[in-house]
Structures are given as C-alpha cells and as structure tokens.
Design an enzyme around this catalytic site. Sequence first.
Site, short mmCIF file in Angstrom:
data_model
loop_
_atom_site.label_atom_id
_atom_site.label_comp_id
_atom_site.label_asym_id
_atom_site.label_seq_id
_atom_site.Cartn_x
_atom_site.Cartn_y
_atom_site.Cartn_z
N CYS A 153 -36.26 0.89 16.35
CA CYS A 153 -35.23 0.04 17.38
C CYS A 153 -34.35 -0.85 16.84
CB CYS A 153 -35.95 -0.51 18.53
SG CYS A 153 -36.94 0.68 19.67
N HIS A 177 -30.51 -0.11 24.10
CA HIS A 177 -30.26 -1.33 24.86
C HIS A 177 -29.07 -2.23 24.29
CE1 HIS A 177 -30.77 -5.58 25.87
NE2 HIS A 177 -31.64 -5.17 27.07
N VAL A 179 -27.95 -4.81 23.25
CA VAL A 179 -27.74 -5.28 21.89
C VAL A 179 -28.18 -4.81 20.76
CG1 VAL A 179 -28.60 -7.75 23.10
CG2 VAL A 179 -30.71 -6.50 22.19
N LYS A 180 -28.56 -3.52 20.79
CA LYS A 180 -29.13 -2.53 19.78
C LYS A 180 -27.49 -2.20 19.08
CE LYS A 180 -33.39 -3.58 20.45
NZ LYS A 180 -34.18 -3.14 21.08
N HIS A 181 -27.82 -1.34 18.08
CA HIS A 181 -26.61 -0.75 17.31
C HIS A 181 -25.60 -0.05 18.31
CE1 HIS A 181 -29.32 -1.85 14.04
NE2 HIS A 181 -27.98 -2.13 13.33
#
Length: 379
Positions: A153, A177, A179-181
Amino acid sequence: MIPYGKHYIDEDDIDAVVEVLKSDWLTTGPCVEAFEKAISDYVRAPYAIAVSNGTAALHCAMHAIDIGPGDEVIVPAITFVATANCISYLGGKPVFADVDPENLLIDVKKVEEKITSRTKAIIAVDYAGHPCDYHPLRKICTKHGLNLISDACHALGARYHGEPIGSIADLTVFSFHPVKHITTGEGGMVVTARKDFADKMKRFRNHGINSDFRQRERQGSWHYEMVELGYNYRICDIQCALGLSQIKKLSNFLKRRRNIAIHYLEAFYGNDFIIPQSVAPNVEHAYHLFVVRLNSKRTKKSRREIFQLMREKQIGVNVHYMPVHLQAYYRKLLGTGHGDCPVAEHVYKEILSLPIYPTMTMDQINIVIDAICNTLNEP
Ligand SMILES: *Cc1c(COP(=O)(O)O)cnc(C)c1O
C-alpha cells in the site's frame, strides 16, 4: 499547515470522472477492467482485481490463501492495523515479528523463529515505500511451504532488484486512498500471477457469486450461483475512471517524491539528531512516507515534544505507526504487549514522518528542514 501527505487532482482527472457520470455505467463497467489492466501492466502481474479499498484487498488476499481459524500469519510489528486485521477477519491469528532498526521493515532474521506448524503465510509490508528483502523471505516461504504476501500500500512504483513490486510476491496489495501514490477516492487492488487466486478473489468481492454464472446471466439466463460467502467489495466505474487518469501521472509523482527525499537526505546528511530510514542498494524506494528517527541518545526533547513543536510551526508531521501488538484490541485478543518486539517498541518512540507529496514546493521543503533542525537545536 504543510500536511504530511496530499493528493493531486487536475482538470484531466475531473473530466475523466465527469465523462463516466454521463455514461451508462456508474458501478462495475468498462473502467474497472481498464484500470485493472493498467495496474497489471504497470506492475507486471498477470491478474489484477480491483476492490473498494486496500483493506478489502488484504481481506481478499487472505481469503485467496484460505486463512481460517487456527491459522497464523506473520506480520511486521510496525504497520497500519489493516495488515493484521485482515487475518483476524477470517479467524486467523496475526503473529508479530520485530523490525530492522535501520530500515524499519520486517526483520528477516526474526521471521523464521516465529514459524510454527500453524503458520500459513508472511505479509511483508513495504513500509514507507521501501521494498522488503524479498529474496530471503521467499527462501523462508519455500522452505516452510508458506505463501508470501506483499502489503504494498506504500509501494506502488517501487522496485526490488529491478523487479516492480507486484511481480514478486504470491499476492500483492495496493491502496488508492488519497494519501497514497495515486487515488480513486477510496480503492484497492490485489495482483497475482495465480489464476486460481484471481478467480477466488473475483467471487469474494461479489458476494461469493460464481462469475461463470454471471457470464451465463449476461447471455440471457437469470440463474446465478453463490458458492461461498463473499462480500460486496466492488469498486465503481467513477472511481476507476479517476484511477485511469491518475496512473498516467504516476511516474511524475514518483519523480517528485524521490526528488523531495533527495533534498531531505542531503539536508540531514551528517546530522546526528536525525536519522532517515536507511535505503538498501538494489531497491527503488517509492517514498510514500519520509520517515526519520530522532536520535533519542542525542536529543534532549522527547518525540512527543518535537511533534508538538512542529505542529505549532504548522508542519503536519505524523507518526507511522504505533506497533500493532500494543493496540488495545490485540493486547486483549492475543495477550500481546511490551517486550514482544523490543526493536519496534524502541524505534516507535523515535520515528517521525515528514511531509512528502508531489506538489510540495522547494520553499515548503526548506521550511520543513529548517523547522525540524531548529526544533532539535533550540534549548
Ligand atoms: C493504507 C494502507 C492500508 C489500507 O488501505 P485502505 O485503502 O485505507 O483500506 C493497508 N496497509 C497499509 C500499510 C496502508 O498504508
């Protein structure tokens, strides 16, 4: 406030979503398959199954390898709670392995001693975006007949010995999500080279309904068969349209994250107070997080004080993560607690995540560097 992470959405993303809203498909439609294909190509895994979030993807992965009551799965002590929860959902038992103090990843040397006759798998977490040491982990798994799962993740776009994360473990999980890449609002994906796993997970995300029967249904039959208990873990076309648009920007996002990391690493080089996560040779770090340890032997302030002072300076630092074996639920359920994973417990008191996200400016990077250095130097 400079946040620790932030999504980036542009006009192309907005147009892609609007286009779906005007189409015939809102939920499972052509964008879901197209997004699966895009991720599968990107990470070089033959099968990709998109689901509603990363936690659901982990649940699907645990179902694919038949985790059930009595089964044990080894996880690192420092990770997001979802890595352990997916095992508990199915009645299995997470077994916490300690982490390496330098890179904060699962300590390969500590894994083997956790294996029992009930161990079924290891979930390696590519913490902060740094790939785990997959070759020795694979050796251990082969020797003991275990599945190797990657909770990636944090690590979309990372590489281990040149191989993309997603092409190494038996099952690899990603999250989208914000905030992810890359983001789909909420979303997740499991990738695998195993067709049997892929088929099982496709059923699991759709109530346990056999997809062969869905195909028959499309051909005009009302009949479908639910062959096992599944969930509604579907992701929708609106989300996948966003994902398809976002993945086009992934290589730029990664470049930006890596550039920010280089600036931090240069600024902290030779600083005895701030020790960045060490990076192994032969990996390409994806820098979901930029994690440092605040050298508790040198700093007079506690992490709590430093965190507070940084927040007062409008820097959105964060802590990833409190060791999962210290969470109230697992203490009660499994009787875990202090002393189980001493390295994780020690480094937990020192870690701090500094802001890193693609649109972060040079000015913002320098503000963070000055703020953390001054906070540590001020009496
Ligand atoms: C984000 C994350 C998850 C869960 O992903 P969601 O999409 O938020 O459900 C799982 N494991 C790790 C390590 C994560 O960072």
